[in-house]
Design an enzyme around this catalytic site. Structure first.
Site, mmCIF file in Angstrom:
data_model
loop_
_atom_site.group_PDB
_atom_site.id
_atom_site.type_symbol
_atom_site.label_atom_id
_atom_site.label_comp_id
_atom_site.label_asym_id
_atom_site.label_seq_id
_atom_site.Cartn_x
_atom_site.Cartn_y
_atom_site.Cartn_z
ATOM 1 N N ALA A 122 4.121 0.300 -6.621
ATOM 2 C CA ALA A 122 5.094 -1.071 -6.320
ATOM 3 C C ALA A 122 4.099 -1.665 -4.904
ATOM 4 O O ALA A 122 4.182 -2.041 -4.444
ATOM 5 C CB ALA A 122 6.301 -0.910 -6.263
ATOM 6 N N GLY A 123 5.410 -0.260 -3.957
ATOM 7 C CA GLY A 123 4.889 -0.303 -3.014
ATOM 8 C C GLY A 123 3.634 -0.076 -2.259
ATOM 9 O O GLY A 123 3.163 -0.980 -1.354
#
Ligand code: RIB
Length: 314
Positions: free
Chosen positions: A239-240
Site C-alpha cells: 500500500a505504501g
C-alpha cells in the site's frame, strides 16, 4: 533510454501465506493458501509509477543467479518499466516471507540476497531524469550516494525511508521529498505531534502516511491533509509502495501536491482491496474512474487535522 522517473531499489519474490493471525514470537500458526508474488519496495514503487501512467519509468535493481530473477524482471517489463539490471553471480535474488492475516495485517521478513549487491557506481546516467525515487531495502551507502549525485545534478530526490533505520547523517540534505509512516517518522524526528515531528526534519517536503486515517504533508509552512478513502482491506502489502510510486508519477507530471496526494491515496486504497504486492497495483484509468465516484466528507478532514496535532495557528 530517456525516462523522467528513475527508481533505484530492491526487488523481492514474495512468499505469502494466509493465516488467521500473524504469529507471536515463538508461536506456530497453521496457515492456509500459499502464493508467490513479485514484490520488493523498489520494484513495487516502479510498477506503481508506471501504472499511474503519463511518465516513462526506469528502474535500477540487482538480481541474482536463479529462476526468481526471471520472474522479477518479467513483472517489471510487463508493467512497462525499463530496467537497468545489475547481475549478481552466485547469489539468490531478494525474497520476502509474508504472513497475511485475515484482518489484512501482515508481518514481513526480507532476505536481501542480490539487493545487497547494489553499489554507488551502479547509478546509470541521469540524462532526462527529473525524479529519483529511493527506499531503504538496498545498502545505505548506495542510497546516500545516489541521492547525492542526483541532487547535485538538479534531479528531484524522493526518499521513502522504509524500512525504518538510522539514516547516514547527510542523506536528508539531498532529499527534496520524504515519505514516511508514523513509525518511521518517530524514528527520524523523535516524539511529538505529527506536525511538530515533520517540521523538525531538514527536508523541503515531508509526507506522513497514516494508514486508514490518510496522509498529511508539510511543504515549507504549508500543510496538506488527505483523508483515507474507505475500503474493505484484504491485503495492505505494498500500500505504501503504491502511494510512493503513484505520487512520484503525478509530481513528475507537474501535478499540484494536493492532487498528487489524492491520486496516490486512491491508488493505495485500491491496492489494499486485492492480494499481492505488484499484482494489486491499479492502473491510471481505474484510479481516475474510482476517484470520480468518491465523496470526501469534511468531518474526515477535521478528524485528520486533530490527529495530526494541527491547531488554528498551523
Ligand atoms: O512494501 C512491501 C514489500 O516489502 C513486499 O513486497 C516485500 O517484498 C517487502 O520488500
Amino acid at each position: 533510454m530517456k525516462a523522467p522517473v528513475l527508481v533505484a531499489g530492491s526487488a523481492n519474490l514474495d512468499f505469502v501465506v494466509r493465516a488467521p493471525h500473524v504469529p507471536a514470537p515463538g508461536e506456530t500458526v497453521l496457515g492456509r493458501d500459499f502464493a508467490t508474488f513479485p514484490g520488493g519496495k523498489g520494484a513495487n514503487q516502479a510498477v506503481a509509477c508506471a501504472r499511474a501512467g503519463g511518465v516513462a519509468t526506469r528502474m535500477l535493481l540487482a538480481l541474482g543467479d536463479d529462476p526468481y530473477a526471471t520472474v522479477l524482471e518479467a513483472a517489471l517489463v510487463d508493467a512497462g518499466v525499463a530496467t537497468h539490471i545489475v547481475r549478481a553471480p552466485d547469489v539468490a535474488s531478494g525474497t520476502a516471507f509474508i504472513c497475511l492475516s485475515d484482518d489484512a495485517e501482515n508481518a514481513i521478513t526480507v532476505a536481501p540476497g542480490a539487493n545487497a549487491a547494489l553499489r554507488p557506481h551502479h547509478l546509470p546516467s541521469l540524462f532526462g531524469v527529473t525524479h529519483l525515487l529511493l527506499q531503504l531495502e538496498t545498502p545505505l551507502d548506495a542510497v546516500a550516494s545516489f541521492a547525492h549525485v542526483a541532487h547535485a545534478a538538479g534531479v528531484h530526490v524522493l526518499l521513502n525511508a522504509a524500512p525504518a533505520t538510522a539514516l547516514p547523517p547527510l542523506l536528508l540534505q539531498d532529499v527534496d521529498l520524504l515519505v514516511v509512516n508514523e513509525g518511521e517518522l518517530a524514528a527520524l524526528a523523535g516524539p511529538g505531534t505529527l506536525v511538530a515531528q515533520m517540521s523538525r526534519l531538514p527536508v523541503p517536503c515531508v509526507v506522513a502516511t497514516l494508514g486508514a486515517r490518510g496522509c498529511v504533508a508539510r511543504r515549507g509552512g504549508e500543510l496538506f491533509l488527505q483523508p483515507a478513502f474507505r475500503i474493505d482491506a484484504v491485503d495492505t502489502t505494498a500500500a505504501g509502495d503504491t502511494f510512493c510510486g503513484a505520487l512520484a508519477a503525478r509530481l513528475a507530471q507537474h501535478a499540484p501536491l494536493a492532487d498528487a496526494l489524492r491520486f496516490a491515496s486512491a491508488a493505495s486504497a485500491l491496492a489494499c482491496t486485492r492480494l499481492g504486492a505488484q499484482a494489486s497495483i491499479p492502473a491510471r484509468d481505474e484510479v481516475d474512474a474510482w476517484l470520480a465516484a468518491q465523496v470526501e466528507a469534511p468531518d474526515h478532514k477535521a478528524a485528520l487535522a486533530a490527529y495530526c496535532g494541527i491547531t488554528g495557528s498551523d
